[in-house]
Design a protein around this motif. Structure first.
Motif, PDB file in Angstrom:
ATOM      1  N   PRO A   8     -30.089  16.255 -36.932  1.00 18.70           N
ATOM      2  CA  PRO A   8     -30.221  15.352 -35.788  1.00 18.70           C
ATOM      3  C   PRO A   8     -30.241  16.105 -34.463  1.00 18.70           C
ATOM      4  CG  PRO A   8     -28.044  15.162 -36.776  1.00 18.70           C
ATOM      5  CD  PRO A   8     -28.832  16.090 -37.645  1.00 18.70           C
ATOM      6  N   ILE A   9     -31.163  15.710 -33.605  1.00 21.22           N
ATOM      7  CA  ILE A   9     -31.278  16.325 -32.281  1.00 21.22           C
ATOM      8  C   ILE A   9     -31.405  15.202 -31.250  1.00 21.22           C
ATOM      9  CG2 ILE A   9     -32.563  17.953 -30.836  1.00 21.22           C
ATOM     10  CD1 ILE A   9     -33.670  19.167 -33.466  1.00 21.22           C
ATOM     11  N   PRO A  10     -30.269  14.615 -30.845  1.00 24.08           N
ATOM     12  CA  PRO A  10     -30.345  13.547 -29.846  1.00 24.08           C
ATOM     13  C   PRO A  10     -30.774  14.106 -28.489  1.00 24.08           C
ATOM     14  CG  PRO A  10     -28.067  14.130 -30.269  1.00 24.08           C
ATOM     15  CD  PRO A  10     -28.905  14.924 -31.238  1.00 24.08           C
ATOM     16  N   VAL A  11     -31.345  13.245 -27.677  1.00 22.03           N
ATOM     17  CA  VAL A  11     -31.714  13.627 -26.316  1.00 22.03           C
ATOM     18  C   VAL A  11     -30.452  14.014 -25.564  1.00 22.03           C
ATOM     19  CG1 VAL A  11     -32.700  12.795 -24.146  1.00 22.03           C
ATOM     20  CG2 VAL A  11     -33.745  12.132 -26.325  1.00 22.03           C
ATOM     21  N   ASP A  12     -30.505  15.136 -24.864  1.00 23.19           N
ATOM     22  CA  ASP A  12     -29.353  15.593 -24.080  1.00 23.19           C
ATOM     23  C   ASP A  12     -29.233  14.740 -22.826  1.00 23.19           C
ATOM     24  OD1 ASP A  12     -27.339  16.900 -22.726  1.00 23.19           O
ATOM     25  OD2 ASP A  12     -28.470  18.760 -22.437  1.00 23.19           O
ATOM     26  N   THR A  13     -28.188  13.942 -22.773  1.00 20.61           N
ATOM     27  CA  THR A  13     -27.961  13.069 -21.622  1.00 20.61           C
ATOM     28  C   THR A  13     -26.778  13.538 -20.775  1.00 20.61           C
ATOM     29  OG1 THR A  13     -26.554  11.600 -22.920  1.00 20.61           O
ATOM     30  CG2 THR A  13     -28.914  11.049 -22.821  1.00 20.61           C
ATOM     31  N   SER A  14     -26.340  14.757 -21.015  1.00 27.87           N
ATOM     32  CA  SER A  14     -25.143  15.253 -20.325  1.00 27.87           C
ATOM     33  C   SER A  14     -25.324  15.362 -18.813  1.00 27.87           C
ATOM     34  CB  SER A  14     -24.714  16.606 -20.900  1.00 27.87           C
ATOM     35  OG  SER A  14     -25.727  17.574 -20.721  1.00 27.87           O
ATOM     36  N   ASP A  15     -26.566  15.401 -18.348  1.00 28.61           N
ATOM     37  CA  ASP A  15     -26.816  15.510 -16.913  1.00 28.61           C
ATOM     38  C   ASP A  15     -26.956  14.148 -16.233  1.00 28.61           C
ATOM     39  OD1 ASP A  15     -29.204  15.022 -18.301  1.00 28.61           O
ATOM     40  OD2 ASP A  15     -30.423  15.993 -16.765  1.00 28.61           O
ATOM     41  N   VAL A  16     -26.862  13.066 -16.992  1.00 23.38           N
ATOM     42  CA  VAL A  16     -27.028  11.719 -16.438  1.00 23.38           C
ATOM     43  C   VAL A  16     -25.690  11.206 -15.931  1.00 23.38           C
ATOM     44  CG1 VAL A  16     -27.688   9.337 -16.922  1.00 23.38           C
ATOM     45  CG2 VAL A  16     -28.967  11.218 -17.975  1.00 23.38           C
ATOM     46  N   ILE A  17     -25.670  10.840 -14.676  1.00 22.72           N
ATOM     47  CA  ILE A  17     -24.489  10.233 -14.053  1.00 22.72           C
ATOM     48  C   ILE A  17     -24.824   8.761 -13.815  1.00 22.72           C
ATOM     49  CG2 ILE A  17     -22.876  10.280 -12.113  1.00 22.72           C
ATOM     50  CD1 ILE A  17     -22.901  12.886 -13.742  1.00 22.72           C
ATOM     51  N   LEU A  18     -24.120   7.902 -14.513  1.00 21.71           N
ATOM     52  CA  LEU A  18     -24.387   6.475 -14.369  1.00 21.71           C
ATOM     53  C   LEU A  18     -23.656   5.909 -13.157  1.00 21.71           C
ATOM     54  CD1 LEU A  18     -24.061   5.250 -18.069  1.00 21.71           C
ATOM     55  CD2 LEU A  18     -26.161   5.669 -16.786  1.00 21.71           C
ATOM     56  N   PRO A  19     -24.314   5.001 -12.438  1.00 21.20           N
ATOM     57  CA  PRO A  19     -23.620   4.331 -11.332  1.00 21.20           C
ATOM     58  C   PRO A  19     -22.511   3.432 -11.881  1.00 21.20           C
ATOM     59  CG  PRO A  19     -25.840   3.429 -11.632  1.00 21.20           C
ATOM     60  CD  PRO A  19     -25.696   4.583 -12.568  1.00 21.20           C
ATOM     61  N   GLU A  20     -21.563   3.129 -11.035  1.00 19.67           N
ATOM     62  CA  GLU A  20     -20.373   2.368 -11.444  1.00 19.67           C
ATOM     63  C   GLU A  20     -20.716   1.044 -12.118  1.00 19.67           C
ATOM     64  OE1 GLU A  20     -16.618   2.037 -12.392  1.00 19.67           O
ATOM     65  OE2 GLU A  20     -17.346   3.763 -11.263  1.00 19.67           O
ATOM     66  N   GLU A  21     -21.736   0.334 -11.606  1.00 20.82           N
ATOM     67  CA  GLU A  21     -22.067  -0.964 -12.194  1.00 20.82           C
ATOM     68  C   GLU A  21     -22.566  -0.832 -13.639  1.00 20.82           C
ATOM     69  OE1 GLU A  21     -25.617   0.173  -9.550  1.00 20.82           O
ATOM     70  OE2 GLU A  21     -23.455   0.159  -9.348  1.00 20.82           O
ATOM     71  N   LEU A  22     -23.206   0.282 -13.971  1.00 22.52           N
ATOM     72  CA  LEU A  22     -23.639   0.496 -15.350  1.00 22.52           C
ATOM     73  C   LEU A  22     -22.474   0.941 -16.227  1.00 22.52           C
ATOM     74  CD1 LEU A  22     -27.196   2.081 -15.122  1.00 22.52           C
ATOM     75  CD2 LEU A  22     -26.525  -0.310 -15.450  1.00 22.52           C
ATOM     76  N   LEU A  23     -21.558   1.685 -15.664  1.00 21.53           N
ATOM     77  CA  LEU A  23     -20.364   2.060 -16.428  1.00 21.53           C
ATOM     78  C   LEU A  23     -19.574   0.814 -16.810  1.00 21.53           C
ATOM     79  CD1 LEU A  23     -19.119   5.268 -14.586  1.00 21.53           C
ATOM     80  CD2 LEU A  23     -20.098   5.109 -16.882  1.00 21.53           C
ATOM     81  N   ALA A  24     -19.503  -0.146 -15.893  1.00 21.00           N
ATOM     82  CA  ALA A  24     -18.788  -1.393 -16.170  1.00 21.00           C
ATOM     83  C   ALA A  24     -19.489  -2.187 -17.274  1.00 21.00           C
ATOM     84  CB  ALA A  24     -18.689  -2.225 -14.897  1.00 21.00           C
TER      85      ALA A  24
END
Length: 97
Positions: A8-24
């Motif tokens: 398995p090779i998932p897309v690297d999302t480590s550089d994505v910072i989600l805005p607070e409303e999406l974290l909620a």
């Protein structure tokens, strides 16, 4: 029996910072992920049981999301979080109406 060569090779999302409303939104998605899972299991004949039993089709996870052990909730949260991060990584925008 053949050897499993799946890598398995998932897309690297480590550089994505989600805005607070999406974290909620993550917790609500996690709860829905659990409910979708439960509906599928119920359709297959699974019910609640104190231990997972493949023959009897019982599982202790057949409870409301808020009654799950924290480790199970964390699994669903991670699924939700990584899905949101992938959507953003692929260039989509998520906006509340």
């Amino acid at each position: 029996m053949s050897e499993n060569k799946y890598n398995p090779i998932p897309v690297d999302t480590s550089d994505v910072i989600l805005p607070e409303e999406l974290l909620a939104l993550t917790e609500k998605i996690a709860e829905n992920v659990h409910d979708v899972w439960a509906v599928g299991r119920i359709a297959e004949g699974w019910t609640y049981g104190p231990v997972k039993d493949l023959e009897k089709k019982t599982t202790p996870q057949m409870v409301a999301y808020d009654e799950l052990p924290e480790g199970e909730k964390e699994y669903d949260r991670n699924t939700a979080l990584e899905t949101l991060k992938l959507i953003v990584k692929l260039g989509y925008e998520i906006k509340k109406k």
